[in-house]
Design an enzyme around this catalytic site. Sequence first.
Site, PDB file in Angstrom:
ATOM      1  N   ARG A 159       0.844  -1.196   0.000  1.00 59.22           N
ATOM      2  CA  ARG A 159       0.000   0.000   0.000  1.00 59.22           C
ATOM      3  C   ARG A 159       0.880   1.248   0.000  1.00 59.22           C
ATOM      4  O   ARG A 159       0.607   2.219   0.703  1.00 59.22           O
ATOM      5  CB  ARG A 159      -0.899   0.017   1.229  1.00 59.22           C
ATOM      6  CG  ARG A 159      -1.884  -1.143   1.313  1.00 59.22           C
ATOM      7  CD  ARG A 159      -2.741  -1.016   2.550  1.00 59.22           C
ATOM      8  NE  ARG A 159      -3.654  -2.137   2.716  1.00 59.22           N
ATOM      9  CZ  ARG A 159      -4.881  -2.185   2.223  1.00 59.22           C
ATOM     10  NH1 ARG A 159      -5.328  -1.166   1.520  1.00 59.22           N
ATOM     11  NH2 ARG A 159      -5.668  -3.215   2.423  1.00 59.22           N
ATOM     12  N   GLY A 184      -8.818  -2.663  -5.563  1.00 64.98           N
ATOM     13  CA  GLY A 184     -10.132  -2.127  -5.249  1.00 64.98           C
ATOM     14  C   GLY A 184     -10.296  -0.697  -5.693  1.00 64.98           C
ATOM     15  O   GLY A 184      -9.684  -0.260  -6.681  1.00 64.98           O
ATOM     16  N   ASP A 215     -14.212  -6.178  -0.325  1.00 61.21           N
ATOM     17  CA  ASP A 215     -15.302  -5.250   0.007  1.00 61.21           C
ATOM     18  C   ASP A 215     -16.425  -5.287  -1.018  1.00 61.21           C
ATOM     19  O   ASP A 215     -17.566  -4.940  -0.706  1.00 61.21           O
ATOM     20  CB  ASP A 215     -14.768  -3.822   0.101  1.00 61.21           C
ATOM     21  CG  ASP A 215     -13.876  -3.612   1.320  1.00 61.21           C
ATOM     22  OD1 ASP A 215     -14.049  -4.354   2.296  1.00 61.21           O
ATOM     23  OD2 ASP A 215     -13.016  -2.717   1.284  1.00 61.21           O
TER      24      ASP A 215
END
Length: 354
Positions: A159, A184, A215
């Site tokens: 990330r 995502g 998600d």
Amino acid sequence: PLQCRDIMTSNGQIRKLEVMRLSDNYPSAEVSTPLKPSAGLLDNNAWAVEAVSTTDRVDSGAGRPCYQLLRAGPRGVLHFNPEDAMSCSAIVICGGLCPGENVAIRGIFHTLKSYGVPHVFGVQGGFSGLSEDANWIELTHDLVQDIHNKPGSILANERGEARHADMAQMLFQRNCKQLFILGGDGAHKGALQLASVLKSIDHECSLVAVPCTVDNDLMMVDTSFGFDTACTEARDCISAAYVEATCNANCIGMVKLLGANSGFLAMNATMAARNVDICLLPEMEIDLEKVLLHCEEVMSSKGYAVIVVADGAKQSLSQYGMAMEGDVGPWLRDQVLARFKEKGKPLTIKYIDP
């Protein structure tokens, strides 16, 4: 034939979300696809529209426009010459680990090879690793052969900070013509920003965003890579919480699941488990006092309870003036324990955070 106006409400509308086309700025090679017609070739007028509401109910999204996107899939005429030996394709994964990433990598690799692409690279380290030459690893048939049976990802996820200018420069230096970005909503936003930088340096590169997120919160995507597996695992955690709650006296089984901004995982796992008493989602307006009262009522009537909370529910609870530090799961557990202690009622909570 059936028309859109036949199924839409009187105030309904459809809006097309146009795709940036390389052919608008660069000459097309106009190469015929090497795939057989049985591959289900699409033309450039193949569009997909999200589910259309046929009612004016308050909860049906009445008045909200339905969006339409160009369908992804094989075309009969290609913009690039896939057999160009001077170019390459690359795959990068952004964000946290997600089930199915190795399957996606393997599928993309084999599809590119079926087109005749000579060089396919996997980039380690996410967006931040894209700008480092050492992170580009050429994928081979032997390397990807069995990765669909392995957990995790063969490409190191990260990330890290996205340096779009450096990323675009590396794509230019390697003459990368197709970059597949797995991730995502954050990865998709990064892809759009990268597209703008590529345009500014005049490098012709197609960016393909592949939805990989537990998600499942990407617009117009029914099911993203990893969501089904995540639901299965989450359901097993809820089942474990149910066993703990029913096999211990005065016990609540509490499960905290992923879902920073959306409750798809928590909601679907709850419906699959069918034994949850309280499910708290980021989309809800949550009143802590009502939650605590319901906990007391359920424990009084059954002697046990199961609670599922998505980590994004912290935002909803904070809106009601609840000061909160750290994770919502332990915080909610402590709030429930404090209420029962205040009332002099015995209670234990078995907390599960997968």
